[in-house]
Design an enzyme around this catalytic site. Structure first.
Site, PDB file in Angstrom:
ATOM      1  N   ASP A   1      50.735   8.195  25.731  1.00  0.00           N
ATOM      2  CA  ASP A   1      49.902   8.064  26.922  1.00  0.00           C
ATOM      3  C   ASP A   1      50.345   6.830  27.697  1.00  0.00           C
ATOM      4  O   ASP A   1      51.128   6.018  27.203  1.00  0.00           O
ATOM      5  CB  ASP A   1      48.417   7.977  26.569  1.00  0.00           C
ATOM      6  CG  ASP A   1      48.153   7.006  25.423  1.00  0.00           C
ATOM      7  OD1 ASP A   1      48.738   5.909  25.432  1.00  0.00           O
ATOM      8  OD2 ASP A   1      47.366   7.349  24.525  1.00  0.00           O
TER       9      ASP A   1
ATOM     10  N   ASP B   1      48.988   3.584  30.056  1.00  0.00           N
ATOM     11  CA  ASP B   1      47.864   2.756  30.478  1.00  0.00           C
ATOM     12  C   ASP B   1      48.270   1.923  31.685  1.00  0.00           C
ATOM     13  O   ASP B   1      49.403   1.438  31.772  1.00  0.00           O
ATOM     14  CB  ASP B   1      47.422   1.826  29.349  1.00  0.00           C
ATOM     15  CG  ASP B   1      46.820   2.595  28.180  1.00  0.00           C
ATOM     16  OD1 ASP B   1      46.187   3.638  28.429  1.00  0.00           O
ATOM     17  OD2 ASP B   1      46.999   2.161  27.033  1.00  0.00           O
TER      18      ASP B   1
ATOM     19  N   ASP C   1      47.607  -8.733  21.557  1.00  0.00           N
ATOM     20  CA  ASP C   1      47.802  -9.114  20.161  1.00  0.00           C
ATOM     21  C   ASP C   1      49.242  -9.458  19.812  1.00  0.00           C
ATOM     22  O   ASP C   1      49.526 -10.539  19.286  1.00  0.00           O
ATOM     23  CB  ASP C   1      47.268  -8.011  19.230  1.00  0.00           C
ATOM     24  CG  ASP C   1      47.732  -6.606  19.624  1.00  0.00           C
ATOM     25  OD1 ASP C   1      48.619  -6.484  20.496  1.00  0.00           O
ATOM     26  OD2 ASP C   1      47.215  -5.636  19.048  1.00  0.00           O
TER      27      ASP C   1
END
Length: 455
Positions: A112, A114, A189
């Site tokens: 996907d 983003d 992260d």
């Protein structure tokens, strides 16, 4: 200028096959020799400066390193390109972000895409009539397209710890803070997940040194690993997931911090732990990832029932070795684009200790239910999954004997056959009986979503 093309094995990164795993240099043209992707810095790198140094402008706003990278546009969803370009056309910053950028660089097809933008959710909603604002913890916009496709658009965020007066508690309990593009990159992260792609300029923006980690094939946190893991312990599982799925190494500092901080997983939200464990199993490298979890002691914290089994291995025919072979089977099914149901994945991960719990017990279903109670409490495993595991393990001996009876008409019959197929394969036994059993089934559909069983 080089152009990224899919590798012959349909998704395995050509970067992983580079002759020098640490990738200390680049070709004179700046094109990666294996993938043909142009990776040339646009400014300071040409002057011989440190290509991953972050320069400060006006004392506050860091300038990213920019790399010209021309991807095959067929690998970037045309609808996500429309979303990005409309946002830019109306004066907002908008980039592809995170895992999709990393996967494009590795010649993998992103699952996907983003989008991150400077536009607030209400402003995105005004631009796209086919959209809706979702979320309470942090508002996002889902832009809807035909066929059920959803493009997720998020406003840039910053680390809320920057606003805190007291830094004594590291655990992040809320990240509802809008920010700028560089703050959004720095709050992420791992460096490999903090790359932004500018669709119009065809450039990758790198504030954190993520391009270097992609070349070296390593997983490293943004900032001090121990601090980042204590802020959000689930990042420990994400580090293992990326190392396993991408075939990357974990840097020594991150590895040591995982071992040191593993007990902090007890502070994480239990549903998040449960979902991340499933992601370890779904990612196509379940064996490698679960091995890393065991090696680092993470499995001791989350699933001591499984970990103890592996420590007490009894040779090639023991339950520990059977678990590794079962995970190999899971990976082969995933690679063949025949992913297993989540109930099946949980059952296979816990199958050996559940079978031990049933030894010498007449009521197998009750024994499994008793075994699962502490796991449900520890990891918030769905009752639907737990009920499926209980029913499957209870009926396995009968199925192994070729007797299905009325169970063949239940919605859990096909998942039970998947579990039996994995177990027989792990034991090196024939699975012909399973084909005969499948031909006798008349399963009911799942009442919630009309599916045979939920994937």
């Amino acid at each position: 200028m080089g152009r990224a093309t899919p590798s012959p094995d349909h998704g395995t990164s050509a970067l992983q096959d580079a002759e020098h795993p640490l990738y200390e240099g680049r070709s004179a043209s700046g094109v990666h020799p294996a993938t043909g992707v142009e990776l040339t810095p646009t400014d300071a790198g040409a002057r011989g400066d440190d290509p991953f140094r972050v320069e400060l402008v006006d004392e506050d706003i860091p300038t990213p390193r920019r790399y010209q990278v021309v991807f095959d546009e067929a690998r970037i969803d045309p609808d996500v390109q429309k979303v990005v370009r409309r946002l830019v056309r109306h004066g907002y910053q908008a980039y592809l972000v995170g895992g999709c950028v990393r996967d494009l660089l590795l010649d993998r097809r992103p699952k996907d895409f983003d989008v991150a933008t400077s536009a607030r959710p209400e402003e995105v909603r005004e631009l796209f009539r086919n959209s809706r604002i979702i979320g309470r913890r942090f508002r996002l916009v889902h832009v809807l397209f035909q066929g059920g496709k959803v493009i997720e658009v998020a406003t840039f965020r910053r680390n809320p710890k920057e606003d805190a007066d007291d830094g004594s508690e590291l655990l992040i309990r809320s990240d509802n803070a809008f920010g700028a593009a560089h703050e959004d990159a720095l709050r992420r992260d791992f460096r490999i997940n903090a790359l932004f792609y500018d669709v119009e300029a065809r450039q990758i923006l790198d504030w954190v040194g993520g391009m270097d980690d992609v070349r070296r094939q390593v997983v490293h946190t943004i900032g001090d690993p121990e601090t980042r893991f204590r802020e959000d312990p689930v990042r420990i599982l994400r580090a293992l997931k990326f190392a396993g799925r991408l075939g990357f190494a974990i840097t020594p500092g991150v590895y040591d911090a995982i071992v040191y901080c593993r007990d902090a997983l007890a502070l994480a939200a239990r549903p998040r732990l449960s979902e991340e464990i499933l992601r370890l199993l779904r990612g196509g490298q379940a064996r490698r990832t679960i091995y890393l979890a065991w090696e680092t002691g993470v499995l001791d914290v989350l699933l001591p029932e499984v970990s103890a089994l592996l420590y007490d291995d009894r040779g090639d025919d023991g339950p520990g070795q059977r678990l590794w072979r079962v995970l190999d089977y899971v990976d082969r099914r995933t690679a063949a684009d025949r992913p297993l149901d989540d109930t099946v994945l949980w059952t296979l991960l816990l199958l050996e200790p559940m079978k031990e719990a049933c030894d010498g017990v007449r009521d197998r279903a009750a024994a499994v239910a008793d075994f699962l109670e502490p796991l449900i409490d520890r990891l918030a495993i769905s009752r639907r999954y737990a009920d499926g595991m209980r029913r499957i393990v209870a009926v396995l001996p009968r199925l192994a004997g070729g007797r299905a009876g009325r169970f063949a008409r239940t919605d859990i019959f096909q998942p039970a056959l998947d579990v039996l197929a994995a177990e027989l394969t792990a034991r090196g036994e024939s699975t012909e009986a399973i084909d005969r059993l499948r031909s006798t089934s008349h399963p009911r559909r799942h009442p919630a979503d009309g599916a045979l069983y939920r994937r």
